[in-house]
Write a protein that holds these residues in place. Structure first.
Motif, PDB file in Angstrom:
ATOM      1  N   ARG B 129       4.583  -2.387  -2.210  1.00 49.96           N
ATOM      2  CA  ARG B 129       3.350  -1.739  -1.492  1.00 49.96           C
ATOM      3  C   ARG B 129       3.928  -1.251  -0.202  1.00 49.96           C
ATOM      4  O   ARG B 129       4.482  -1.903   0.608  1.00 49.96           O
ATOM      5  CB  ARG B 129       2.350  -2.549  -1.389  1.00 49.96           C
ATOM      6  CG  ARG B 129       1.013  -1.829  -1.286  1.00 49.96           C
ATOM      7  CD  ARG B 129       0.000  -2.924  -1.651  1.00 49.96           C
ATOM      8  NE  ARG B 129      -1.388  -2.463  -0.792  1.00 49.96           N
ATOM      9  CZ  ARG B 129      -2.033  -3.012  -0.318  1.00 49.96           C
ATOM     10  NH1 ARG B 129      -1.979  -4.231  -0.054  1.00 49.96           N
ATOM     11  NH2 ARG B 129      -3.143  -2.365   0.421  1.00 49.96           N
ATOM     12  N   GLY B 130       3.364   0.145   0.024  1.00 48.52           N
ATOM     13  CA  GLY B 130       3.870   0.701   1.194  1.00 48.52           C
ATOM     14  C   GLY B 130       5.214   1.311   1.221  1.00 48.52           C
ATOM     15  O   GLY B 130       5.660   2.063   2.464  1.00 48.52           O
ATOM     16  N   SER B 131       5.929   1.338   0.134  1.00 47.45           N
ATOM     17  CA  SER B 131       7.154   1.639   0.083  1.00 47.45           C
ATOM     18  C   SER B 131       7.184   3.355  -0.081  1.00 47.45           C
ATOM     19  O   SER B 131       5.890   4.034  -0.218  1.00 47.45           O
ATOM     20  CB  SER B 131       7.971   1.326  -1.097  1.00 47.45           C
ATOM     21  OG  SER B 131       7.305   1.535  -2.224  1.00 47.45           O
ATOM     22  N   ALA B 132       8.200   4.287  -0.043  1.00 47.37           N
ATOM     23  CA  ALA B 132       8.211   5.690  -0.185  1.00 47.37           C
ATOM     24  C   ALA B 132       7.396   5.932  -1.581  1.00 47.37           C
ATOM     25  O   ALA B 132       6.577   6.795  -1.686  1.00 47.37           O
ATOM     26  CB  ALA B 132       9.397   6.224  -0.363  1.00 47.37           C
ATOM     27  N   PRO B 138       0.352   8.011  -5.188  1.00 45.92           N
ATOM     28  CA  PRO B 138      -0.808   8.131  -5.479  1.00 45.92           C
ATOM     29  C   PRO B 138      -1.494   9.318  -5.288  1.00 45.92           C
ATOM     30  O   PRO B 138      -2.293   9.704  -5.960  1.00 45.92           O
ATOM     31  CB  PRO B 138      -1.478   6.927  -4.666  1.00 45.92           C
ATOM     32  CG  PRO B 138      -0.180   5.873  -4.825  1.00 45.92           C
ATOM     33  CD  PRO B 138       0.985   6.811  -4.853  1.00 45.92           C
ATOM     34  N   ARG B 213      -1.419   0.316 -10.472  1.00 45.22           N
ATOM     35  CA  ARG B 213      -1.103  -0.136  -9.261  1.00 45.22           C
ATOM     36  C   ARG B 213      -2.114  -1.030  -8.634  1.00 45.22           C
ATOM     37  O   ARG B 213      -1.961  -2.191  -7.961  1.00 45.22           O
ATOM     38  CB  ARG B 213      -0.890   1.074  -8.509  1.00 45.22           C
ATOM     39  CG  ARG B 213      -0.797   0.856  -6.865  1.00 45.22           C
ATOM     40  CD  ARG B 213      -0.513   2.102  -5.914  1.00 45.22           C
ATOM     41  NE  ARG B 213      -0.640   1.768  -4.660  1.00 45.22           N
ATOM     42  CZ  ARG B 213      -1.767   1.679  -3.891  1.00 45.22           C
ATOM     43  NH1 ARG B 213      -2.994   2.088  -4.508  1.00 45.22           N
ATOM     44  NH2 ARG B 213      -1.790   1.493  -2.709  1.00 45.22           N
ATOM     45  N   ILE B 217      -1.866  -5.123  -7.419  1.00 43.60           N
ATOM     46  CA  ILE B 217      -2.139  -5.365  -6.017  1.00 43.60           C
ATOM     47  C   ILE B 217      -3.093  -6.450  -5.988  1.00 43.60           C
ATOM     48  O   ILE B 217      -3.023  -7.859  -5.304  1.00 43.60           O
ATOM     49  CB  ILE B 217      -2.790  -4.292  -4.968  1.00 43.60           C
ATOM     50  CG1 ILE B 217      -1.602  -3.261  -4.870  1.00 43.60           C
ATOM     51  CG2 ILE B 217      -3.350  -4.679  -3.971  1.00 43.60           C
ATOM     52  CD1 ILE B 217      -2.161  -1.931  -4.062  1.00 43.60           C
TER      53      ILE B 217
END
Lengths: 309, 327
Positions: B129-132, B138, B213, B217
């Protein structure tokens, strides 16, 4: 924001004034929109389209239906997007089409949402046989592929006009929302405040309208956004294959006439490209709002800022 | 076991609802559309075929509607779908079976591919999560999923077929070819199928990625994932066998709803590419007011979707023990 120039006490004073004035809801919504980039983009696109739908004459000065120009002109200063095979100004057509496309989508979205609220909440609140029956119908409509059904209904009522089109979209678009609303209403059913309302002797419909519905506002808004997105795409598809009323002005019918005249192959691709882009933009506006709404109501989904930096 | 019978029961009830919709719709519409169609085709087709159609649509019929309804249900269940007017003397069933393989090949394959690829990308995006990958994809998918399928199809046609000339401009195979199992013919079919397949793949994959996704999460914050981490299992194993396996469950159920959506989009993609499948034929039937063919195609599309949903339900039984223990 401009509020930085004011002393903080004054700012909170203004805020609390607003909060008292509108119960904080409007302020909260505005702040959510401004702070979420996806929501800002969605609202801006939507506002532009609303403006075009309300005052098309301010932007486009040609009569969109008049076949008075040379057919198939390339874009120029006089005709920003050129003219089509019938000698109509494409820019004027595009701008004037906004109204019907937007109206169809919002009307169908709103009515479908209303239907799903009625079915979903009734189903959850009544329970028993009513619940089983309504759930079964919801599931059936959920599984039957919507577009073939739309095509079949529209084929039987050819050229039935916008009313039929909206009705068809509502019939095929309500089920998803109804299911979600039922699940949420079920989880509320035995909460204390509802028991209290019942003990107070409130009537059933009053409990539903003034106790249950307000707690589900965010889900209802999300469903409205999703259903409207569905209506935009489905209406455009239906008009594209000629099952709308081809004599009205909307983006879907523009695409229909473009396809009928082989606009792509005969060198006036803008005829098909521009209405398609508008449909996609309008759809994207609702999709972005929907996604942003998800993030606001479910903090776990918000993008994380990287720790480095 | 109760779960299986319930799902089978739902399959049958939905099928019945679909048949009933087919029966009721033409009778419900003002000014009976079937009658107008019959008048148009009178003299052009022979008497017995017309008679059969009259019975199917309740025109000039002295029988009660209840009797008509049961005759109709019987005909449908025994495969008597009537005669196609578009492809006149051919029976509808023959026409439909000629189109079915094209659609099953195109839509079936791309849907499975999109589901598999979307699920894997979604698992990885949710895991990192939060990666490139997670921050770029999204928003792109949100916008792509708002595109109408047919518009993307039109653009692909314009760019790759008309302008660049890389791919043929439509239909399932070249006119000059003879159908058969030659390498040349197979290659030809593939080159015709490539563009429509890519369009369906690109537009449908986004939905899977996003929902997967989000499921991922919420699954990652479960205690059993933390437990797996504490045990020192390899990240790959946690990602797929612990979190991914459980995060995919809601998506399997969601498959039912999305499949209808994909099929709907595929109809318009087939139309744009004049692809000789079920969707293109459905729109041809609408254009020619060939109601018998239209009804049957609607029925077949629904049966295909229902079957896929049933398969997903069985997959859920395999993957989710909770559905098995419900007594």
């Amino acid at each position: 924001m401009a509020t930085t120039t004011l002393p903080s006490g004054q700012v909170s004073g203004i805020r609390s004034y607003w909060a008292r004035f509108r119960g904080g809801a409007v302020w909260g919504l505005l702040r959510a929109i401004v702070s979420n980039r996806k929501a800002t983009a969605g609202v801006v696109i939507l506002a532009i389209f609303c403006f075009l739908a309300a005052f098309p004459g301010l932007i486009a000065h040609d009569n969109p239906q008049a076949e008075i120009y040379n057919p198939g002109l390339a874009p120029s200063a006089a005709h920003w997007l050129g003219t089509n095979a019938y000698g109509q100004d494409l820019f004027a057509q595009l701008i004037y089409s906004t109204r019907q496309s937007l109206f169809l989508a919002v009307a169908a979205g709103a009515l479908a949402t209303l239907l799903s609220v009625i079915v979903g909440v009734t189903s959850a609140y009544m329970g028993g046989f009513t619940d089983d029956f309504l759930s079964l119908i919801t599931d059936i409509f959920l599984v039957i592929p919507a577009f073939p059904l739309i095509v079949v209904i529209a084929a039987y009522s050819k050229n039935g006009g916008d009313t039929i089109l909206i009705a068809v979209l509502v019939v095929t678009g309500w089920s998803y929302g109804a299911r979600q609303l039922r699940v949420q209403a079920l989880s509320l059913r035995n909460r204390d405040f509802l028991v209290a309302a019942k003990l107070r002797g409130e009537r059933r419909w009053r409990v539903i309208v003034s106790e249950i519905l307000p707690t589900m506002t965010s889900l209802i808004v999300a469903i409205f956004l999703g259903t409207t997105l569905y209506a935009i795409v489905a209406a455009a598809g239906l008009q594209f294959i000629g099952l709308g009323n081809p004599n009205t002005l909307s983006w879907g019918t523009m695409l229909y006439w473009a396809q009928n005249n082989e606009a792509l192959q005969s060198g006036s691709p803008l005829w098909a490209i521009m209405p398609g882009i508008c449909i996609a933009l309008l759809g994207a506006a609702f999709a972005l709002l929907n996604y942003a709404f998800d993030e606001v109501s479910n903090p776990a989904l918000r993008p994380v800022r990287r720790r480095r930096r | 076991m109760r779960y299986v019978t319930r799902r089978l029961g739902f399959f049958i009830v939905t099928l019945w609802a679909c048949l009933t919709i087919n029966f009721v719709l033409p009778r419900l519409m003002p000014g009976n559309p079937a009658e107008a169609m019959m008048a148009r085709y009178k003299g052009r087709i022979n008497g017995s075929a017309l008679k059969a159609l009259e019975i199917a649509f309740g025109v000039n019929s002295s029988q009660s509607s209840v009797h008509q309804y049961f005759t109709y249900l019987g005909d449908m269940l025994t495969g008597h779908f009537g005669t196609s007017l578009t492809f006149f003397p051919d029976p509808v069933s023959q026409v439909v079976f000629a189109a079915l393989p094209w659609t099953l090949g195109l839509v079936g394959l791309t849907t499975v591919l999109a589901f598999a690829a979307g699920t894997i990308v979604g698992i990885v995006a949710g895991w990192r999560r939060g990666s490139a990958l997670d921050s770029v994809m999204p928003p792109i998918f949100v916008i792509i999923s708002a595109f109408p399928y047919f518009f993307l199809a039109l653009m692909a046609l314009l760019l790759f077929s008309v302008t660049l000339g890389w791919f043929p401009q439509g239909f399932g195979y070249s006119n000059t070819d003879t159908a058969g199992w030659s390498w040349h013919f197979i290659g030809d079919v593939l080159s015709h199928a490539f563009l429509p397949a890519m369009v369906i793949l690109i537009t449908s994959i986004g939905g899977w990625v996003l929902t997967m996704r989000n499921n991922m999460i919420s699954t990652l914050s479960e205690d059993y994932v933390r437990m797996a981490r504490a045990k020192g299992l390899s990240p790959l194993r946690i990602m797929f066998a612990y979190a991914g396996r459980n995060a995919v469950l809601p998506n399997l159920t969601g498959f039912a709803m999305s499949l209808g959506f994909v099929v709907s989009g595929a109809i318009l993609v087939e139309y744009v590419f004049s692809y000789p499948g079920v969707g293109y034929m459905l729109l041809q039937a609408v254009e020619n007011e060939d109601f018998a063919l239209m009804q049957t195609l609607f029925l077949f599309i629904t049966v295909c979707v229902l079957t896929a949903v049933l398969l997903m339900d069985f997959a859920t039984i395999l993957l989710d023990p909770r559905t098995r223990t419900q007594a």
